[in-house]
Design a protein around this motif. Structure first.
Motif, PDB file in Angstrom:
ATOM      1  N   LEU A 113     -86.280  56.495   1.685  1.00  8.09           N
ATOM      2  CA  LEU A 113     -85.632  57.138   2.829  1.00  8.09           C
ATOM      3  C   LEU A 113     -85.598  56.120   3.962  1.00  8.09           C
ATOM      4  O   LEU A 113     -86.647  55.665   4.423  1.00  8.09           O
ATOM      5  CB  LEU A 113     -86.385  58.392   3.266  1.00  8.09           C
ATOM      6  CG  LEU A 113     -86.400  59.580   2.296  1.00  8.09           C
ATOM      7  CD1 LEU A 113     -87.130  60.761   2.905  1.00  8.09           C
ATOM      8  CD2 LEU A 113     -84.974  59.981   1.924  1.00  8.09           C
ATOM      9  N   GLY A 114     -84.395  55.775   4.393  1.00  2.74           N
ATOM     10  CA  GLY A 114     -84.281  54.750   5.418  1.00  2.74           C
ATOM     11  C   GLY A 114     -84.784  53.419   4.892  1.00  2.74           C
ATOM     12  O   GLY A 114     -84.276  52.882   3.897  1.00  2.74           O
ATOM     13  N   ARG A 120     -89.490  72.704  15.229  1.00 12.47           N
ATOM     14  CA  ARG A 120     -90.880  72.368  15.548  1.00 12.47           C
ATOM     15  C   ARG A 120     -91.177  70.924  15.166  1.00 12.47           C
ATOM     16  O   ARG A 120     -91.889  70.204  15.879  1.00 12.47           O
ATOM     17  CB  ARG A 120     -91.812  73.330  14.812  1.00 12.47           C
ATOM     18  CG  ARG A 120     -93.279  73.190  15.201  1.00 12.47           C
ATOM     19  CD  ARG A 120     -94.137  74.179  14.435  1.00 12.47           C
ATOM     20  NE  ARG A 120     -93.795  75.539  14.789  1.00 12.47           N
ATOM     21  CZ  ARG A 120     -93.695  76.548  13.924  1.00 12.47           C
ATOM     22  NH1 ARG A 120     -93.903  76.321  12.647  1.00 12.47           N
ATOM     23  NH2 ARG A 120     -93.386  77.757  14.321  1.00 12.47           N
ATOM     24  N   PHE A 121     -90.625  70.480  14.044  1.00 13.21           N
ATOM     25  CA  PHE A 121     -90.849  69.107  13.594  1.00 13.21           C
ATOM     26  C   PHE A 121     -90.191  68.111  14.551  1.00 13.21           C
ATOM     27  O   PHE A 121     -90.759  67.065  14.879  1.00 13.21           O
ATOM     28  CB  PHE A 121     -90.280  68.946  12.182  1.00 13.21           C
ATOM     29  CG  PHE A 121     -90.831  67.774  11.423  1.00 13.21           C
ATOM     30  CD1 PHE A 121     -92.155  67.736  11.025  1.00 13.21           C
ATOM     31  CD2 PHE A 121     -90.021  66.698  11.092  1.00 13.21           C
ATOM     32  CE1 PHE A 121     -92.671  66.668  10.313  1.00 13.21           C
ATOM     33  CE2 PHE A 121     -90.521  65.620  10.382  1.00 13.21           C
ATOM     34  CZ  PHE A 121     -91.844  65.608  10.000  1.00 13.21           C
ATOM     35  N   ASP A 176     -86.339  60.436  11.560  1.00 14.37           N
ATOM     36  CA  ASP A 176     -84.985  60.501  11.011  1.00 14.37           C
ATOM     37  C   ASP A 176     -84.880  61.712  10.099  1.00 14.37           C
ATOM     38  O   ASP A 176     -85.895  62.345   9.742  1.00 14.37           O
ATOM     39  CB  ASP A 176     -84.654  59.222  10.242  1.00 14.37           C
ATOM     40  CG  ASP A 176     -83.146  58.971  10.183  1.00 14.37           C
ATOM     41  OD1 ASP A 176     -82.377  59.872  10.578  1.00 14.37           O
ATOM     42  OD2 ASP A 176     -82.740  57.877   9.748  1.00 14.37           O
ATOM     43  N   GLU A 177     -83.661  62.020   9.737  1.00 14.34           N
ATOM     44  CA  GLU A 177     -83.375  63.107   8.801  1.00 14.34           C
ATOM     45  C   GLU A 177     -82.438  62.586   7.731  1.00 14.34           C
ATOM     46  O   GLU A 177     -81.629  61.690   7.978  1.00 14.34           O
ATOM     47  CB  GLU A 177     -82.758  64.304   9.531  1.00 14.34           C
ATOM     48  CG  GLU A 177     -83.676  64.910  10.581  1.00 14.34           C
ATOM     49  CD  GLU A 177     -83.012  66.034  11.370  1.00 14.34           C
ATOM     50  OE1 GLU A 177     -81.946  66.502  10.928  1.00 14.34           O
ATOM     51  OE2 GLU A 177     -83.564  66.436  12.412  1.00 14.34           O
ATOM     52  N   ARG A 210     -81.732  69.052   3.109  1.00 13.24           N
ATOM     53  CA  ARG A 210     -82.036  68.257   4.287  1.00 13.24           C
ATOM     54  C   ARG A 210     -83.545  68.175   4.475  1.00 13.24           C
ATOM     55  O   ARG A 210     -84.239  69.183   4.462  1.00 13.24           O
ATOM     56  CB  ARG A 210     -81.383  68.865   5.528  1.00 13.24           C
ATOM     57  CG  ARG A 210     -81.759  68.152   6.837  1.00 13.24           C
ATOM     58  CD  ARG A 210     -80.937  68.650   7.998  1.00 13.24           C
ATOM     59  NE  ARG A 210     -79.544  68.260   7.846  1.00 13.24           N
ATOM     60  CZ  ARG A 210     -79.045  67.077   8.209  1.00 13.24           C
ATOM     61  NH1 ARG A 210     -79.853  66.165   8.746  1.00 13.24           N
ATOM     62  NH2 ARG A 210     -77.778  66.793   8.038  1.00 13.24           N
ATOM     63  N   VAL A 211     -84.018  66.954   4.653  1.00 15.22           N
ATOM     64  CA  VAL A 211     -85.431  66.721   4.929  1.00 15.22           C
ATOM     65  C   VAL A 211     -85.539  65.882   6.194  1.00 15.22           C
ATOM     66  O   VAL A 211     -84.687  65.032   6.478  1.00 15.22           O
ATOM     67  CB  VAL A 211     -86.149  66.001   3.757  1.00 15.22           C
ATOM     68  CG1 VAL A 211     -86.157  66.862   2.513  1.00 15.22           C
ATOM     69  CG2 VAL A 211     -85.513  64.641   3.474  1.00 15.22           C
ATOM     70  N   ALA A 212     -86.558  66.141   6.970  1.00 13.67           N
ATOM     71  CA  ALA A 212     -86.858  65.350   8.166  1.00 13.67           C
ATOM     72  C   ALA A 212     -88.174  64.622   7.934  1.00 13.67           C
ATOM     73  O   ALA A 212     -89.065  65.134   7.252  1.00 13.67           O
ATOM     74  CB  ALA A 212     -86.953  66.252   9.390  1.00 13.67           C
ATOM     75  N   TYR A 213     -88.293  63.440   8.512  1.00 10.68           N
ATOM     76  CA  TYR A 213     -89.512  62.677   8.279  1.00 10.68           C
ATOM     77  C   TYR A 213     -89.887  61.850   9.497  1.00 10.68           C
ATOM     78  O   TYR A 213     -89.030  61.428  10.284  1.00 10.68           O
ATOM     79  CB  TYR A 213     -89.373  61.786   7.042  1.00 10.68           C
ATOM     80  CG  TYR A 213     -88.289  60.742   7.099  1.00 10.68           C
ATOM     81  CD1 TYR A 213     -88.555  59.437   7.532  1.00 10.68           C
ATOM     82  CD2 TYR A 213     -86.980  61.033   6.715  1.00 10.68           C
ATOM     83  CE1 TYR A 213     -87.576  58.475   7.574  1.00 10.68           C
ATOM     84  CE2 TYR A 213     -85.988  60.081   6.755  1.00 10.68           C
ATOM     85  CZ  TYR A 213     -86.279  58.796   7.186  1.00 10.68           C
ATOM     86  OH  TYR A 213     -85.300  57.835   7.236  1.00 10.68           O
TER      87      TYR A 213
END
Length: 672
Positions: A11-12, A62-63, A85-86, A93-96
């Protein structure tokens, strides 16, 4: 989406390697970042498949707020973030969050280790921990941020000894509406405040209550309110009176108990109105009762800091050069009658926790001659005294940066040994004895790698059991399988020896791979070998093992003509491994001095190794003296390299059995 599906995904700029923590809404992964090149921890939000769309939106909001909150909290005791990033993975869809990978473990792990050892944290060390967290909370509260989940698991140790406050996932900001539905509890029941349980109307004093719970646990080893489930804990916290710390620690002063009682008042108005106020009163209480203490570690050194070359101690404030990246928060002067933070910064200077905790008054070390630091009293033989540093107490663990020495040395030995194994197994002129020694040397190399894994695994703060178990299974299968090829010739003539060599080679490579996964560059516990207890332990079983050795040695030399008794040799090794009297040696080591499990395991391994070497030499001496009655003496005077190989393999068997005994002892004590 299952959290394991992201292992190996990029991711990224981050490629995920393994999971280092997980919860209901996601996981934290160890990852390698390509630009810039570094090891990082990546926190990924992964709502469950059954989560409703509205709930997913709440979790994502919240994230995002956690990322925005941490980004503006620039403090030396708050875990920063590198990137947010997402992304879309498998149409979801995931955010990290990309964060530093902190190698020092958590305060939760330190508390558990202390409880297992049956000891308590030094009071000055407790003051240091509470002061660092209080400093971070004061900074966050000043910006309108309430953490709401202060607990030992969210406090991480940097390699330089600092405590870092992390996991701002359920923060509440004064300037923003809450994202918590009515009746929904967020937090950890054991550390949550009463108002956090009963109402959503909370403020910064809720974090002070949670810090008080941590203080209670650091002093006593347990939280004040416990139960079989969260609801039972909540009920006790709302209705039961606060247990006295003197029930488990009668040695603590009334002043310290008063700090705990005020911090854990059920009414927020009765608590401390700032975290720094609580830390200041705790330090004053500890210092006021310190002169009355007649036992314990009078030096109060903090050994959670990784090893580094300290300079000479003088009567002035001990400092080291400032880090290359200056701390984000400027220093604040100590107010009159106030208390300096244990990591108080000054322009161009930085004070480490191990230096600050020995200070009295705050910021000033007692005057000692240059190059000398006062040892703890009463001094014990197992405490180590180093020039220019204080005595290292056996009650407190010390940490340093790992250097992968075991992996490097073992890899070099394995590379050199492969040539000898190849010659022994594949030379056309070799005798049965030489082939037998080649097989024994290949198995001994596996034993060496297993021993190196044991030495490195016991000082790691992360789970490595699966790597060790895989290696043990392969180390057991490889000699049996290779022996079957040579003994029974399941393929065409001439090939069995080559197949056996390949089997041993593959097993050696696999075990080296597992050792490489364990012996990584990370923070490790300092676990010195106690040589005197190890020698004393080896002497306890020397005589019975010598008797076993006298009867076992013929298996390596006496066998029918044109046959290879490899399975017989393995049987003898197994019987010796099971029957050797290393438990007595391990107990002798354990009873000789107070030590950590890592030190016990390593010292017990050395005791087993020394016991085997001594018994082997005595066994050889017996056969030399009574040569007329020995069937193996004629072989012994022909090849001393055979004796060296056999002695090396047997000593490794003793080391492995010594570590196994220490592990069994630890498991037994944990169940008790």
């Amino acid at each position: 989406m299952d959290v394991k599906e992201l292992i190996g995904v990029t991711l990224g700029t981050c490629t995920f390697e393994r999971i280092i923590g997980h919860g209901g809404m996601g996981a934290v992964y160890l990852a390698q970042q390509s630009r810039p090149v570094r090891t990082v921890a990546v926190k990924v939000l992964i709502p469950g498949n059954n989560t409703e769309v509205e709930q997913k939106d709440v979790f994502l909001a919240r994230f995002r707020r956690e990322a925005d909150t941490i980004a503006k909290l620039e403090h030396k005791n708050i875990l920063p973030i590198y990137e947010y990033d997402e992304a879309v993975v498998e149409q979801e869809r995931v955010a990290y969050l990309v964060m530093p990978f902190i190698r020092g473990g958590t305060l939760r792990e330190r508390i558990d280790d202390t409880n297992r050892s049956g000891s308590h944290f030094d009071l000055k060390l407790v003051v240091s921990y509470i002061s660092q967290v209080a400093d971070a909370l004061d900074y966050a509260h000043g910006l309108g941020v309430v953490h709401r989940d202060i607990k030992p698991g969210n406090l991480l140790f940097h390699l330089d000894g600092r405590l870092l406050l992390g996991d701002f996932g359920i923060v509440r900001l004064k300037a923003m509406p809450g994202l918590t539905s009515v009746g929904i509890f967020l937090g950890t029941a054991e550390y949550a405040s009463p108002e956090q349980i009963s109402t959503n109307e909370i403020d910064f004093r809720s974090d002070i209550y949670s810090l008080g719970i941590i203080l209670f646990e650091l002093l006593t080893g347990s939280v004040p309110y416990a139960g079989p489930n969260a609801f039972a804990v909540m009920a006790k916290k709302m209705h039961d009176p606060l247990p006295s710390i003197k029930d488990s620690r009668p040695d603590l002063s009334p002043a310290i108990e008063a700090v705990v009682v005020k911090a854990l008042a059920k009414n927020p108005a009765d608590r401390y109105q700032s975290a720094s106020e609580m830390a200041a009163e705790l330090q004053a209480a500890v210092e006021s009762g310190h002169s009355l203490r007649l036992t314990g570690d009078g030096n109060n050194i903090d050994l959670t800091v990784a090893e580094r070359p300290w300079g000479a101690v003088s009567s002035m404030v001990a400092t080291v050069p400032a880090p290359s990246i200056p701390p984000a928060q400027p220093a604040r002067p100590v107010p009159p009658g106030g208390v300096a933070s244990p990591l108080q910064q000054q322009q161009g200077q930085w004070q480490w926790p191990s230096q600050v905790q020995a200070q009295s008054p705050v910021g000033v070390l007692q005057a000692f001659p240059a190059g000398y630091a006062a040892p703890s009293y009463p001094y014990r033989p197992q405490d180590q005294l180093h020039p220019g540093r204080a005595a290292i107490s056996a009650d407190v663990k010390q940490y340093r940066e790992g250097k992968r020495l075991f992996y490097g040395i073992t890899a070099l030995i394995a590379l050199l040994t492969q040539f000898i194994i190849f010659i022994f197994l594949l030379s056309k002129d070799n005798t049965v004895l030489v082939v037998l020694l080649g097989m024994l040397l290949g198995c001994g190399l596996n034993f060496l790698i297993l021993g190196a894994m044991g030495f490195t695994a016991v000082v790691r703060n992360r789970p490595v059991r699966k790597f060790v178990m895989r290696a043990v299974i392969i180390a057991i299968i490889a000699p049996v399988l290779s022996g079957a090829f040579i003994a029974y010739g399941v393929v065409s003539p001439g090939s069995p020896h080559l197949i056996a060599y390949i089997v041993l080679l593959v097993s050696n490579l696999y075990l080296m791979r597992q050792l490489g996964r364990i012996d990584a560059k990370e923070q490790v516990e300092v676990a010195p070998i106690l040589w005197r207890p190890a020698v004393a332990g080896a002497m306890t079983g020397l005589l019975p093992l010598t008797i076993m050795m006298i009867f076992a040695l013929p298996a390596f030399f006496v066998y029918p003509r044109n046959s290879l008794p490899w399975l017989d040799v393995l049987g003898v090794l197994f019987i010796i491994f099971i029957g050797i009297p290393t438990p007595g040696a391990m107990m002798a080591v354990w009873l000789s001095a107070k030590m950590s499990f890592a030190t016990l395991s390593r010292s017990s391994a050395i005791a087993g190794m020394l016991m085997f070497v001594g018994a082997f030499l005595l066994g050889i001496l017996w056969n030399v003296i009574f040569s007329s009655h020995s069937a193996i003496f004629s072989h012994l005077n022909q090849s001393w390299i055979a004796l060296l190989i056999i002695a090396s393999v047997l000593s490794l068997v003793g080391a492995l059995r010594g570590m196994l005994d220490a592990w069994i002892c630890r498991r037994f004590l944990k169940k008790k």
